[in-house]
Design a protein around this motif. Sequence first.
Motif, mmCIF file in Angstrom:
data_model
loop_
_atom_site.group_PDB
_atom_site.id
_atom_site.type_symbol
_atom_site.label_atom_id
_atom_site.label_comp_id
_atom_site.label_asym_id
_atom_site.label_seq_id
_atom_site.Cartn_x
_atom_site.Cartn_y
_atom_site.Cartn_z
ATOM 1 N N ARG A 30 60.399 -94.035 70.253
ATOM 2 C CA ARG A 30 59.428 -94.702 69.075
ATOM 3 C C ARG A 30 60.392 -95.686 68.664
ATOM 4 N NH1 ARG A 30 54.833 -91.260 69.422
ATOM 5 N NH2 ARG A 30 55.867 -89.010 70.063
ATOM 6 N N LEU A 31 59.814 -96.821 68.310
ATOM 7 C CA LEU A 31 60.357 -98.019 67.700
ATOM 8 C C LEU A 31 59.745 -98.336 66.291
ATOM 9 C CD1 LEU A 31 61.753 -100.564 68.443
ATOM 10 C CD2 LEU A 31 59.936 -101.670 68.817
ATOM 11 N N ILE A 32 60.650 -97.922 65.262
ATOM 12 C CA ILE A 32 60.488 -98.135 63.928
ATOM 13 C C ILE A 32 60.980 -99.354 63.316
ATOM 14 C CG2 ILE A 32 60.834 -96.917 61.899
ATOM 15 C CD1 ILE A 32 61.441 -94.373 63.599
ATOM 16 N N VAL A 33 60.149 -100.194 62.883
ATOM 17 C CA VAL A 33 60.492 -101.458 62.306
ATOM 18 C C VAL A 33 59.983 -101.471 60.840
ATOM 19 C CG1 VAL A 33 60.033 -103.770 62.479
ATOM 20 C CG2 VAL A 33 60.117 -102.460 64.371
ATOM 21 N N TYR A 34 60.752 -102.295 59.940
ATOM 22 C CA TYR A 34 60.340 -102.199 58.336
ATOM 23 C C TYR A 34 60.947 -103.326 57.766
ATOM 24 C CZ TYR A 34 65.100 -100.745 57.643
ATOM 25 O OH TYR A 34 66.612 -100.616 57.478
ATOM 26 N N ASP A 35 60.312 -103.712 56.972
ATOM 27 C CA ASP A 35 60.616 -104.984 55.966
ATOM 28 C C ASP A 35 60.332 -104.399 54.382
ATOM 29 O OD1 ASP A 35 61.167 -107.396 54.619
ATOM 30 O OD2 ASP A 35 59.411 -108.405 55.568
ATOM 31 N N ILE A 36 61.447 -104.103 53.835
ATOM 32 C CA ILE A 36 61.330 -103.607 52.341
ATOM 33 C C ILE A 36 62.032 -104.314 51.602
ATOM 34 C CG2 ILE A 36 61.721 -101.586 51.265
ATOM 35 C CD1 ILE A 36 61.590 -99.677 53.673
ATOM 36 N N ALA A 37 61.152 -104.649 50.508
ATOM 37 C CA ALA A 37 61.924 -105.743 49.460
ATOM 38 C C ALA A 37 62.817 -105.111 48.422
ATOM 39 C CB ALA A 37 60.794 -106.248 48.744
ATOM 40 N N SER A 38 62.651 -103.766 48.296
ATOM 41 C CA SER A 38 63.506 -103.138 47.327
ATOM 42 C C SER A 38 64.934 -102.597 47.944
ATOM 43 C CB SER A 38 63.026 -102.287 46.489
ATOM 44 O OG SER A 38 63.766 -101.099 45.947
ATOM 45 N N ASP A 39 66.033 -102.811 47.480
ATOM 46 C CA ASP A 39 67.189 -102.465 48.146
ATOM 47 C C ASP A 39 67.407 -100.748 47.932
ATOM 48 O OD1 ASP A 39 68.194 -104.895 48.853
ATOM 49 O OD2 ASP A 39 69.537 -104.894 46.942
ATOM 50 N N ARG A 40 66.823 -100.227 46.818
ATOM 51 C CA ARG A 40 66.835 -98.918 46.533
ATOM 52 C C ARG A 40 65.977 -98.214 47.573
ATOM 53 N NH1 ARG A 40 64.036 -95.577 42.076
ATOM 54 N NH2 ARG A 40 65.030 -93.781 42.125
#
Length: 95
Positions: free
Chosen positions: A8-18
């Motif tokens: 599984r390839l899991i990719v993310y772009d999340i704005a919040s550091d938390r």
Amino acid sequence: MADRPQLRLIVYDIASDRRRRKVVALLEPRAARVQESVFEARLSQAQLTRLRVKLEAVIAPEDSLRIYTVPDAALRRCHIQGGPMLADGARFWLI
């Protein structure tokens, strides 16, 4: 058919550091980080479902989270150049 682990390839772009730190904390014990926001893991469908529930509880509507399943037949066409080893010793680098 058995619920066998698949890549599984899991990719993310999340704005919040938390929120990003929470996502990373969920992924690091189960997956190999291959780039800053990209992880690879061998997970069964049941394991993936449990992980998705946890991840979806953390991310916000403005975040992006994508999980791709790489079929075993496609692994022969993947090029490997550097990167970490997966927990089972296999090396995969998707380009």
